[in-house]
Design a protein around this motif. Structure first.
Motif, short mmCIF file in Angstrom:
data_model
loop_
_atom_site.label_atom_id
_atom_site.label_comp_id
_atom_site.label_asym_id
_atom_site.label_seq_id
_atom_site.Cartn_x
_atom_site.Cartn_y
_atom_site.Cartn_z
N THR A 46 0.83 -1.21 0.00
CA THR A 46 0.00 0.00 0.00
C THR A 46 0.86 1.25 0.00
OG1 THR A 46 -1.77 -1.15 1.19
CG2 THR A 46 -1.80 1.26 1.23
N ASN A 47 1.87 1.29 0.88
CA ASN A 47 2.74 2.46 0.97
C ASN A 47 3.53 2.67 -0.31
OD1 ASN A 47 1.88 2.93 3.57
ND2 ASN A 47 3.57 1.81 4.52
N PHE A 48 4.01 1.57 -0.90
CA PHE A 48 4.78 1.71 -2.13
C PHE A 48 3.89 2.20 -3.26
CE2 PHE A 48 6.99 0.35 -5.96
CZ PHE A 48 8.30 0.73 -5.68
N HIS A 49 2.66 1.73 -3.31
CA HIS A 49 1.72 2.16 -4.36
C HIS A 49 1.40 3.65 -4.23
CE1 HIS A 49 -1.41 1.78 -7.38
NE2 HIS A 49 -2.22 2.45 -6.58
N ILE A 50 1.33 4.13 -2.99
CA ILE A 50 1.08 5.56 -2.78
C ILE A 50 2.21 6.38 -3.38
CG2 ILE A 50 0.95 7.36 -1.00
CD1 ILE A 50 -0.56 5.35 0.75
N PHE A 51 3.45 5.94 -3.15
CA PHE A 51 4.58 6.64 -3.75
C PHE A 51 4.58 6.49 -5.27
CE2 PHE A 51 6.33 7.05 0.45
CZ PHE A 51 7.18 8.13 0.36
N TRP A 52 4.27 5.30 -5.74
CA TRP A 52 4.29 5.01 -7.18
C TRP A 52 3.34 5.95 -7.93
CZ3 TRP A 52 6.61 0.57 -9.75
CH2 TRP A 52 6.27 0.46 -11.09
N GLU A 53 2.12 6.09 -7.43
CA GLU A 53 1.12 6.92 -8.11
C GLU A 53 1.15 8.38 -7.62
OE1 GLU A 53 -0.45 5.92 -10.60
OE2 GLU A 53 -0.12 3.76 -10.48
N GLY A 54 1.30 8.57 -6.30
CA GLY A 54 1.23 9.92 -5.77
C GLY A 54 2.39 10.81 -6.16
N ALA A 55 3.58 10.23 -6.33
CA ALA A 55 4.75 11.05 -6.65
C ALA A 55 4.60 11.75 -7.99
CB ALA A 55 6.01 10.18 -6.64
N LYS A 63 36.81 -14.92 1.53
CA LYS A 63 35.69 -14.06 1.17
C LYS A 63 35.74 -12.76 1.95
CE LYS A 63 32.73 -16.51 4.47
NZ LYS A 63 31.50 -17.32 4.67
N THR A 64 35.10 -11.77 1.40
CA THR A 64 34.98 -10.48 2.08
C THR A 64 33.56 -9.98 1.89
OG1 THR A 64 35.91 -8.26 2.30
CG2 THR A 64 35.72 -9.15 0.08
N LEU A 65 33.02 -9.32 2.91
CA LEU A 65 31.65 -8.83 2.89
C LEU A 65 31.66 -7.33 2.59
CD1 LEU A 65 28.62 -9.48 3.41
CD2 LEU A 65 29.01 -8.84 5.79
N ALA A 66 30.76 -6.92 1.68
CA ALA A 66 30.62 -5.51 1.35
C ALA A 66 29.16 -5.11 1.49
CB ALA A 66 31.11 -5.22 -0.06
N ILE A 67 28.92 -3.89 1.95
CA ILE A 67 27.57 -3.36 2.02
C ILE A 67 27.41 -2.37 0.88
CG2 ILE A 67 28.26 -1.59 3.72
CD1 ILE A 67 25.39 -1.89 4.87
N CYS A 68 26.36 -2.57 0.10
CA CYS A 68 26.16 -1.83 -1.14
C CYS A 68 24.87 -1.01 -1.08
CB CYS A 68 26.10 -2.78 -2.33
SG CYS A 68 27.45 -3.99 -2.38
N ALA A 69 24.93 0.19 -1.60
CA ALA A 69 23.75 1.07 -1.64
C ALA A 69 23.66 1.72 -3.00
CB ALA A 69 23.83 2.13 -0.54
N CYS A 70 22.50 1.65 -3.62
CA CYS A 70 22.29 2.31 -4.90
C CYS A 70 20.97 3.08 -4.86
CB CYS A 70 22.29 1.31 -6.05
SG CYS A 70 20.84 0.24 -6.11
N ALA A 71 20.85 4.07 -5.71
CA ALA A 71 19.66 4.92 -5.76
C ALA A 71 19.11 4.95 -7.17
CB ALA A 71 19.99 6.33 -5.30
N PHE A 72 17.80 5.20 -7.27
CA PHE A 72 17.14 5.31 -8.58
C PHE A 72 16.32 6.59 -8.60
CE2 PHE A 72 13.47 4.40 -11.42
CZ PHE A 72 14.19 4.27 -12.60
N VAL A 73 16.50 7.37 -9.66
CA VAL A 73 15.79 8.64 -9.83
C VAL A 73 14.86 8.51 -11.03
CG1 VAL A 73 16.03 11.13 -10.12
CG2 VAL A 73 17.81 9.83 -8.91
N PRO A 74 13.57 8.21 -10.82
CA PRO A 74 12.65 8.02 -11.94
C PRO A 74 12.37 9.32 -12.68
CG PRO A 74 11.45 7.95 -9.87
CD PRO A 74 12.90 8.01 -9.52
N ARG A 75 12.24 9.23 -13.97
CA ARG A 75 11.93 10.40 -14.79
C ARG A 75 10.50 10.85 -14.54
NH1 ARG A 75 13.34 8.21 -19.07
NH2 ARG A 75 15.53 8.86 -18.97
N GLU A 76 10.33 12.11 -14.16
CA GLU A 76 9.02 12.70 -13.82
C GLU A 76 8.33 11.89 -12.73
OE1 GLU A 76 6.68 13.18 -17.33
OE2 GLU A 76 8.27 14.20 -18.44
#
Length: 276
Positions: free
Chosen positions: A27-36, A87-100
């Motif tokens: 529900t929360n994700f849908h609000i962002f999906w449509e409301g943004a 082995k070695t552990l890495a913490i990864c963070a990425c971002a997405f900027v949707p058009r409009e």
């Protein structure tokens, strides 16, 4: 671009708690999906995802026994269990900027950070590589300069276990504190991206991010820090639903793509032996 993903795997909603959690997240994700999309001319929404990834490396045994006269050829010795691989552990963070603010129109992805989970520690003694004895009877550790791995007093990188906010355990052993990483590294990289986007787009930035519900991610002191840091900007940081791998962009797309790229490069450089 945008595409739908269809799967026949049914979500594991075995309890009322899991069902409510998945419904609330959807529900929360849908609000962002449509409301943004309604505020796209004034606000730019930025989504981010954080996850940990193990990177493995394998050292192939050298000096394999080879007796051509008896038909005994050298072979590549395969490991029996992944715990045998360094082995070695890495913490990864990425971002997405949707058009409009519309994911259906695509957008731009940004790497925020990939941080190794560990730190530099001082070597307490000299250490040496294991080499085969000249007569082939076994192995030893020659204490000669050309065989030295580390020198006492020099610093080297050590892998640390991830914790929520603790920097060490009761015995003084160092730990990788997510709280310290968020405050010192992640927030800096995220704010730098947001300032850059504000300058380029001329819009106010609103951030919505998530990660999974692994034990270190749900520690009380860590959650309090996240609430304080994100509350200052009115941003949202949540956890993905349990048993929902399709909501994890790292596992669903980025990590497999990295693995295929690295495996392909290793195969080309090592003559088809991917772990060489």
């Amino acid at each position: 671009g945008f595409r739908y993903f269809v799967t026949q795997t049914l979500p594991q909603c075995t309890t009322e708690h899991t069902k409510k959690w998945r419904k609330r997240w959807s529900t929360n994700f849908h609000i962002f999906w449509e409301g943004a999309k309604m505020v796209a001319n004034k606000v730019q929404v930025v989504y981010f995802h954080i996850d940990e990834k193990w990177f493995y490396s394998l050292v192939i045994r050298m000096h394999n026994k080879c007796v051509p006269a008896l038909g005994v050829q050298g072979v590549f010795n395969r490991i029996h269990h992944k715990n045998s691989i360094d082995k070695t552990l890495a913490i990864c963070a990425c971002a997405f900027v949707p058009r409009e603010n519309d994911m259906r129109k695509g957008g731009n992805a940004h790497k925020l950070t990939i941080t190794r989970c560990g730190g530099m520690v001082e070597a307490k003694k000299d250490s040496y590589k294991r080499v085969q004895k000249p007569d082939g009877s076994g192995f030893h550790y020659p204490k000669v300069p050309e065989n030295r791995l580390r020198k006492k007093g020099e610093y080297y990188f050590e892998n640390w276990e991830i914790t929520g906010s603790k920097v060490c355990d009761k015995d003084g052993k160092s730990k990788f504190s997510l709280a310290k990483w968020i405050a010192d590294t992640f927030m800096k990289d995220l704010l730098d991206l947001c300032r850059d986007l504000e300058t380029k787009l001329g819009k106010r930035i609103h951030v919505r991010g998530q990660w999974d519900n692994a034990s270190p991610h749900t520690e009380h002191f860590l959650l309090a820090l996240i609430a304080e840091l994100f509350g200052e900007y009115g941003w949202v940081w949540t956890t993905q639903p349990a048993n929902s791998p399709l909501t994890n962009i790292m596992d669903a797309a980025i990590f497999p793509a990295l693995a295929k790229m690295v495996s392909g490069l290793q195969g080309v450089l090592a003559g088809g032996h991917y772990l060489h």
